[in-house]
Design an enzyme around this catalytic site. Sequence first.
Site, PDB file in Angstrom:
ATOM      1  N   ASP A 229       0.483  -1.023  -0.215  1.00  0.00           N
ATOM      2  CA  ASP A 229      -0.035  -0.017  -0.097  1.00  0.00           C
ATOM      3  C   ASP A 229       1.096   1.422   0.056  1.00  0.00           C
ATOM      4  O   ASP A 229       2.162   0.987   0.183  1.00  0.00           O
ATOM      5  CB  ASP A 229      -0.689   0.118   1.216  1.00  0.00           C
ATOM      6  CG  ASP A 229      -1.570   0.886   1.565  1.00  0.00           C
ATOM      7  OD1 ASP A 229      -2.545   1.705   0.543  1.00  0.00           O
ATOM      8  OD2 ASP A 229      -1.673   1.731   3.242  1.00  0.00           O
TER       9      ASP A 229
ATOM     10  N   ASP B 217      -0.494   5.659   0.909  1.00  0.00           N
ATOM     11  CA  ASP B 217      -0.469   6.066   1.869  1.00  0.00           C
ATOM     12  C   ASP B 217      -0.574   5.622   3.339  1.00  0.00           C
ATOM     13  O   ASP B 217      -1.583   4.457   3.809  1.00  0.00           O
ATOM     14  CB  ASP B 217      -1.689   6.814   1.953  1.00  0.00           C
ATOM     15  CG  ASP B 217      -1.956   7.441   0.915  1.00  0.00           C
ATOM     16  OD1 ASP B 217      -0.592   9.034   0.498  1.00  0.00           O
ATOM     17  OD2 ASP B 217      -2.384   7.257  -0.134  1.00  0.00           O
TER      18      ASP B 217
ATOM     19  N   SER C 102      -2.235   1.476  -4.668  1.00  0.00           N
ATOM     20  CA  SER C 102      -3.124   2.249  -3.600  1.00  0.00           C
ATOM     21  C   SER C 102      -4.130   2.811  -4.126  1.00  0.00           C
ATOM     22  O   SER C 102      -4.622   2.889  -5.151  1.00  0.00           O
ATOM     23  CB  SER C 102      -1.934   3.587  -4.094  1.00  0.00           C
ATOM     24  OG  SER C 102      -2.506   4.531  -3.675  1.00  0.00           O
TER      25      SER C 102
HETATM   26  O1  C5P Z   1      -2.684   4.467  -0.613  1.00  0.00           O
HETATM   27  P1  C5P Z   1      -3.919   4.377  -0.025  1.00  0.00           P
HETATM   28  O2  C5P Z   1      -4.327   3.093  -0.447  1.00  0.00           O
HETATM   29  O3  C5P Z   1      -3.754   3.761   1.356  1.00  0.00           O
HETATM   30  O4  C5P Z   1      -4.912   5.456  -0.250  1.00  0.00           O
HETATM   31  C1  C5P Z   1      -6.417   5.331   0.376  1.00  0.00           C
HETATM   32  C2  C5P Z   1      -5.972   6.876   1.751  1.00  0.00           C
HETATM   33  O5  C5P Z   1      -6.059   8.262   1.116  1.00  0.00           O
HETATM   34  C3  C5P Z   1      -6.484   6.317   2.754  1.00  0.00           C
HETATM   35  O6  C5P Z   1      -5.736   5.793   4.310  1.00  0.00           O
HETATM   36  C4  C5P Z   1      -7.609   6.982   3.277  1.00  0.00           C
HETATM   37  O7  C5P Z   1      -7.566   7.397   4.681  1.00  0.00           O
HETATM   38  C5  C5P Z   1      -6.987   8.650   2.509  1.00  0.00           C
HETATM   39  N1  C5P Z   1      -7.644   9.484   2.079  1.00  0.00           N
HETATM   40  C6  C5P Z   1      -7.969  10.530   1.901  1.00  0.00           C
HETATM   41  N2  C5P Z   1      -8.638  11.089   1.196  1.00  0.00           N
HETATM   42  C7  C5P Z   1      -9.879  10.815   0.774  1.00  0.00           C
HETATM   43  C8  C5P Z   1      -9.814   9.613   0.357  1.00  0.00           C
HETATM   44  C9  C5P Z   1      -9.500   8.167   1.619  1.00  0.00           C
HETATM   45  O8  C5P Z   1      -6.829  11.250   2.545  1.00  0.00           O
HETATM   46  N3  C5P Z   1     -10.515  11.780  -0.285  1.00  0.00           N
HETATM   47 MG    MG Z   2      -2.738   3.330   3.191  1.00  0.00          MG
END
Ligand code: C5P
Ligand code: MG
Length: 286
Positions: free
Chosen positions: A38, A40, A153
């Site tokens: 992953d 983030d 991701s």
């Molecule tokens: O890379 P990853 O799959 O972890 O990306 C998803 C992350 O992005 C989650 O941790 C989610 O909380 C965050 N997110 C965010 N803002 C959004 C959608 C998802 O910070 N609008």
């Molecule tokens: Mg993540």
Amino acid sequence: MVPELENATVRIQRPERVAGIIRSLREQGASKLQVISDFDMTLSRFGCSGGRCPTSHNILNDSRVISEDGRKKLKDLLDYYYPIETDPNRTLEEKRPLMVEWWSRVHELLTQQNIRKGDIAQIVRESGVMLRDGFKELFDQLHKYSVPLFIFSAGIGDILEEIIRQANVFHSNISVVSNYMDFDESGVLTRFKGPLIHTYNKNNSVLQGTECFQQLSTRTSIILLGDSMGDLTMADGVPSVESILKIGFLNDKVEEQRGKYLDAYDIVLERDETLDVANGILRYIL
Ligand code: C5P
Ligand code: MG
């Protein structure tokens, strides 16, 4: 075997099983290994300088290219949906449609903001984002031993690629599946390319037909790195897995989520902002 497993942040429910998997990964060797990770809050940090480190979405949402009104709307969406994403009392089935709703609304808002491709490097540079300590060793070792690093991701592909590029570790062994922006001829964001990837559909359903899906099917030993319960299915597309070691960063709501993470991940890292454990295991295997 791996001294880092004694670190205070490490929790393991079944130590013998973990030792067995690590031994088997070593026996299979580098030519069979791939790392599926992953981005983030897994490769990037959860906290930095006393606050939260931005996700690839946050980086864009909080940047100067978004209007004040847009920023407020995006923040309202985050405040509403993030607690749902991480709610230990809701099932994934309940969460899935709500995540589609969140991502769709965010993408819709972003496409109204006149975002330019040419702005992305500067936005990332100004964001304060940080990769976890030890990232250089991780990326460089995998490259040195030609071990593919597949980054899967639900964030924004263009942003996370730029983070890795600015950290000088975007090596040729990396492939990324994420939400990518689509720009018009004048370089303005018009839409996001499909399929939409959110926290809880990181599996086969969005990988079918991608180039790296083909490539990765021959690598039957896997180290999986994630921070969400949704990251556990990232390797489901690999047809004949011989050994898989799942390492989970437990960043938030630690006490409430501990039991569930220990059941699901082989190794749980609590409030650990480093890649030391992954690096220690790789040092032993490679
Ligand atoms: O890379 P990853 O799959 O972890 O990306 C998803 C992350 O992005 C989650 O941790 C989610 O909380 C965050 N997110 C965010 N803002 C959004 C959608 C998802 O910070 N609008
Ligand atoms: Mg993540």
